[in-house]
Write a protein that holds these residues in place. Structure first.
Motif, PDB file in Angstrom:
ATOM      1  N   ASP A   1       4.326   6.055  11.819  1.00  0.00           N
ATOM      2  CA  ASP A   1       4.124   6.333  13.245  1.00  0.00           C
ATOM      3  C   ASP A   1       3.165   5.313  13.863  1.00  0.00           C
ATOM      4  OD1 ASP A   1       4.471   7.691  15.641  1.00  0.00           O
ATOM      5  OD2 ASP A   1       2.842   9.114  15.250  1.00  0.00           O
ATOM      6  N   THR A   2       3.226   4.077  13.368  1.00  0.00           N
ATOM      7  CA  THR A   2       2.338   3.020  13.865  1.00  0.00           C
ATOM      8  C   THR A   2       3.113   1.719  14.025  1.00  0.00           C
ATOM      9  OG1 THR A   2       1.622   2.001  11.785  1.00  0.00           O
ATOM     10  CG2 THR A   2       0.525   4.068  12.418  1.00  0.00           C
ATOM     11  N   ILE A   3       2.440   0.729  14.592  1.00  0.00           N
ATOM     12  CA  ILE A   3       3.035  -0.594  14.776  1.00  0.00           C
ATOM     13  C   ILE A   3       3.350  -1.276  13.446  1.00  0.00           C
ATOM     14  CG2 ILE A   3       0.814  -1.819  14.835  1.00  0.00           C
ATOM     15  CD1 ILE A   3       1.914  -3.579  17.040  1.00  0.00           C
ATOM     16  N   LEU A   4       2.725  -0.825  12.360  1.00  0.00           N
ATOM     17  CA  LEU A   4       2.941  -1.433  11.044  1.00  0.00           C
ATOM     18  C   LEU A   4       4.127  -0.842  10.292  1.00  0.00           C
ATOM     19  CD1 LEU A   4      -0.726  -1.810   9.709  1.00  0.00           C
ATOM     20  CD2 LEU A   4       0.771  -3.594  10.624  1.00  0.00           C
ATOM     21  N   ASN A   5       4.841   0.075  10.889  1.00  0.00           N
ATOM     22  CA  ASN A   5       5.991   0.687  10.238  1.00  0.00           C
ATOM     23  C   ASN A   5       6.964  -0.394   9.763  1.00  0.00           C
ATOM     24  OD1 ASN A   5       7.798   2.690   9.356  1.00  0.00           O
ATOM     25  ND2 ASN A   5       8.935   2.597  11.285  1.00  0.00           N
ATOM     26  N   GLY A   6       7.240  -0.396   8.457  1.00  0.00           N
ATOM     27  CA  GLY A   6       8.166  -1.365   7.885  1.00  0.00           C
ATOM     28  C   GLY A   6       7.542  -2.681   7.479  1.00  0.00           C
ATOM     29  N   SER A   7       6.268  -2.891   7.813  1.00  0.00           N
ATOM     30  CA  SER A   7       5.610  -4.165   7.498  1.00  0.00           C
ATOM     31  C   SER A   7       4.865  -4.152   6.175  1.00  0.00           C
ATOM     32  CB  SER A   7       4.635  -4.553   8.617  1.00  0.00           C
ATOM     33  OG  SER A   7       5.306  -4.738   9.848  1.00  0.00           O
ATOM     34  N   ILE A   8       4.486  -2.962   5.707  1.00  0.00           N
ATOM     35  CA  ILE A   8       3.716  -2.822   4.470  1.00  0.00           C
ATOM     36  C   ILE A   8       4.598  -2.149   3.432  1.00  0.00           C
ATOM     37  CG2 ILE A   8       1.582  -1.977   3.437  1.00  0.00           C
ATOM     38  CD1 ILE A   8       1.153  -3.909   5.802  1.00  0.00           C
ATOM     39  N   LEU A   9       4.706  -2.755   2.254  1.00  0.00           N
ATOM     40  CA  LEU A   9       5.570  -2.217   1.200  1.00  0.00           C
ATOM     41  C   LEU A   9       4.849  -1.141   0.390  1.00  0.00           C
ATOM     42  CD1 LEU A   9       6.982  -5.586  -0.221  1.00  0.00           C
ATOM     43  CD2 LEU A   9       8.017  -4.106   1.521  1.00  0.00           C
ATOM     44  N   PRO A  10       5.560  -0.105  -0.057  1.00  0.00           N
ATOM     45  CA  PRO A  10       4.938   0.876  -0.956  1.00  0.00           C
ATOM     46  C   PRO A  10       4.773   0.320  -2.369  1.00  0.00           C
ATOM     47  CG  PRO A  10       7.220   1.448  -0.565  1.00  0.00           C
ATOM     48  CD  PRO A  10       6.923   0.306   0.356  1.00  0.00           C
ATOM     49  N   TYR A  11       5.677  -0.570  -2.764  1.00  0.00           N
ATOM     50  CA  TYR A  11       5.603  -1.215  -4.075  1.00  0.00           C
ATOM     51  C   TYR A  11       6.509  -2.443  -4.058  1.00  0.00           C
ATOM     52  CZ  TYR A  11      10.156   0.894  -5.078  1.00  0.00           C
ATOM     53  OH  TYR A  11      11.477   1.252  -5.027  1.00  0.00           O
ATOM     54  N   LYS A  12       6.370  -3.263  -5.077  1.00  0.00           N
ATOM     55  CA  LYS A  12       7.264  -4.412  -5.230  1.00  0.00           C
ATOM     56  C   LYS A  12       7.424  -4.704  -6.716  1.00  0.00           C
ATOM     57  CE  LYS A  12       8.284  -9.050  -3.526  1.00  0.00           C
ATOM     58  NZ  LYS A  12       7.944 -10.103  -2.531  1.00  0.00           N
ATOM     59  N   VAL A  13       8.628  -5.105  -7.103  1.00  0.00           N
ATOM     60  CA  VAL A  13       8.918  -5.467  -8.478  1.00  0.00           C
ATOM     61  C   VAL A  13       9.097  -6.979  -8.565  1.00  0.00           C
ATOM     62  CG1 VAL A  13      10.509  -5.207 -10.426  1.00  0.00           C
ATOM     63  CG2 VAL A  13       9.988  -3.233  -8.954  1.00  0.00           C
TER      64      VAL A  13
ATOM     65  N   CYS B   1       0.853  -1.182   0.000  1.00  0.00           N
ATOM     66  CA  CYS B   1       0.000   0.000   0.000  1.00  0.00           C
ATOM     67  C   CYS B   1       0.890   1.234   0.000  1.00  0.00           C
ATOM     68  CB  CYS B   1      -0.946   0.016   1.198  1.00  0.00           C
ATOM     69  SG  CYS B   1      -2.218   1.300   1.069  1.00  0.00           S
ATOM     70  N   SER B   2       0.682   2.098  -0.976  1.00  0.00           N
ATOM     71  CA  SER B   2       1.584   3.225  -1.193  1.00  0.00           C
ATOM     72  C   SER B   2       1.108   4.518  -0.564  1.00  0.00           C
ATOM     73  CB  SER B   2       1.757   3.447  -2.705  1.00  0.00           C
ATOM     74  OG  SER B   2       1.910   2.237  -3.388  1.00  0.00           O
ATOM     75  N   ASN B   3      -0.195   4.674  -0.329  1.00  0.00           N
ATOM     76  CA  ASN B   3      -0.700   5.963   0.153  1.00  0.00           C
ATOM     77  C   ASN B   3      -1.193   5.939   1.593  1.00  0.00           C
ATOM     78  OD1 ASN B   3      -3.066   4.468  -0.582  1.00  0.00           O
ATOM     79  ND2 ASN B   3      -4.237   6.383  -0.636  1.00  0.00           N
ATOM     80  N   TYR B   4      -0.902   4.886   2.332  1.00  0.00           N
ATOM     81  CA  TYR B   4      -1.068   4.893   3.782  1.00  0.00           C
ATOM     82  C   TYR B   4       0.320   5.002   4.395  1.00  0.00           C
ATOM     83  CZ  TYR B   4      -5.915   3.146   3.330  1.00  0.00           C
ATOM     84  OH  TYR B   4      -7.242   3.001   3.023  1.00  0.00           O
ATOM     85  N   ASP B   5       0.543   6.054   5.134  1.00  0.00           N
ATOM     86  CA  ASP B   5       1.818   6.258   5.818  1.00  0.00           C
ATOM     87  C   ASP B   5       1.706   5.648   7.213  1.00  0.00           C
ATOM     88  OD1 ASP B   5       4.096   7.099   7.102  1.00  0.00           O
ATOM     89  OD2 ASP B   5       3.831   9.229   6.645  1.00  0.00           O
ATOM     90  N   PHE B   6       2.357   4.502   7.391  1.00  0.00           N
ATOM     91  CA  PHE B   6       2.306   3.766   8.658  1.00  0.00           C
ATOM     92  C   PHE B   6       3.521   4.046   9.544  1.00  0.00           C
ATOM     93  CE2 PHE B   6      -0.240   0.825   5.905  1.00  0.00           C
ATOM     94  CZ  PHE B   6      -1.421   0.845   6.631  1.00  0.00           C
TER      95      PHE B   6
END
Length: 302
Positions: A149-161, A142-147
């Motif tokens: 400052d949350t527990i999900l920081n680093g767990s959700i990728l902005p993109y993948k190739v 997910c690219s447009n949720y900025d996580f």
């Protein structure tokens, strides 16, 4: 054997109806390259088919039937990406009992490559997402949720190739605005970023990485009469997205909508309803020089 383990084991053999054949019998040139995109959206914890209650969806849908269909397509195709456009959670008692674990484990068995974050993924709060991620052997993008400052920081990728069949496929994700749709305590300090601006940034980034195909996993919704951003507006406003795989509005499309933006770029927009009743299949064919030649697509009933 308990119900959860039985369901996972059953995926090895699969249930449900058969796949009737390929959209493209063969590539028109032996040197051509082909990539098959399979996609779902708004599964909503539908593990089993809909009940045999006489309704229009009786005995249809569900991840168990989807597993069989995907398995048969894998025997027909060599280069497949299986993607989901969000709202995996919520909709049957399986979510109430297992909190998303069963859904993610079954999707992993089926071989999903990525999913985006739908609004119902927040139903048990950020910790509800975080606790279930270890059960997902696929990426969440997910690219447009900025996580940050949350527990999900680093767990959700902005993109993948992804690399498949000599091609580079870039995938990014867009989520719907949470304010007014999801309780603040459930998304906490998650920041919603403008999807159009983010999409432009993602397309530029994926082009810099020399991606041959750019796909957006969108949980914005197919179309609204208001000015609210949707997949059709996004395709008209952002040049360079080859395929938008949509969700949220539970829209059943037999084939993708083609949107041509003012620059002349054409984007395919596809969505396949809800409850794993259908599976989207989009075949892209490229020349040996990795130039797209054509695409064909349809929805398959599970």
């Amino acid at each position: 054997m308990n119900r959860r383990n039985f369901l996972l084991k059953s995926l090895i053999t699969g249930f449900g109806l058969g796949y009737s054949g390929n959209l493209l019998a063969s590539a028109p040139n032996i040197a051509d390259k082909r990539i098959t995109i399979l996609h779902t959206n708004d599964i909503h914890s539908r593990i089993d088919p809909f009940p045999n209650d006489g309704g229009r969806n009786a005995n249809q849908g569900g991840l168990t039937k989807l597993a069989n269909l995907v398995s048969q397509i894998r025997r027909e195709e060599n280069n497949i990406l299986l993607l989901d456009a969000g709202d995996v959670f919520q909709g049957t008692p399986y979510f109430n009992f297992y909190g998303g674990e069963l859904e993610f484990r079954m999707m992993s068995k089926i071989g999903f490559n990525a999913s985006t974050i739908g609004n119902h993924e927040f139903d048990n709060g950020l910790k509800g997402i975080y606790d279930q991620l270890p059960h997902a052997d696929f990426s969440h993008i997910c690219s447009n949720y900025d996580f940050s400052d949350t527990i999900l920081n680093g767990s959700i990728l902005p993109y993948k190739v992804y690399r498949k069949g000599g091609l580079k496929i870039g995938v990014f994700g867009l989520g719907i605005e949470l304010d007014g749709l999801v309780g603040r305590k459930n998304y906490e300090n998650t920041k919603y970023l403008d999807p159009v601006a983010v999409a432009n940034d993602m397309v530029a980034e994926l082009k810099r990485k020399n991606c041959d195909l750019i796909i957006c996993l969108s949980h914005l919704g197919y179309s609204y009469r208001s000015e609210k951003i949707d997949d059709l507006k996004l395709a008209a406003m952002v040049s360079g997205i080859d395929l938008i795989i949509g969700g949220h509005t539970h829209t059943f499309l037999d084939e993708p909508t083609v949107v041509k933006n003012p620059e002349g770029f054409e984007t395919l927009v596809h969505q396949v309803g809800t409850g794993a009743l259908r599976l989207g299949k989009v075949d892209f064919v490229f020349s040996k020089e990795n130039k797209m030649k054509f695409a064909m697509a349809k929805s398959l009933t599970t």
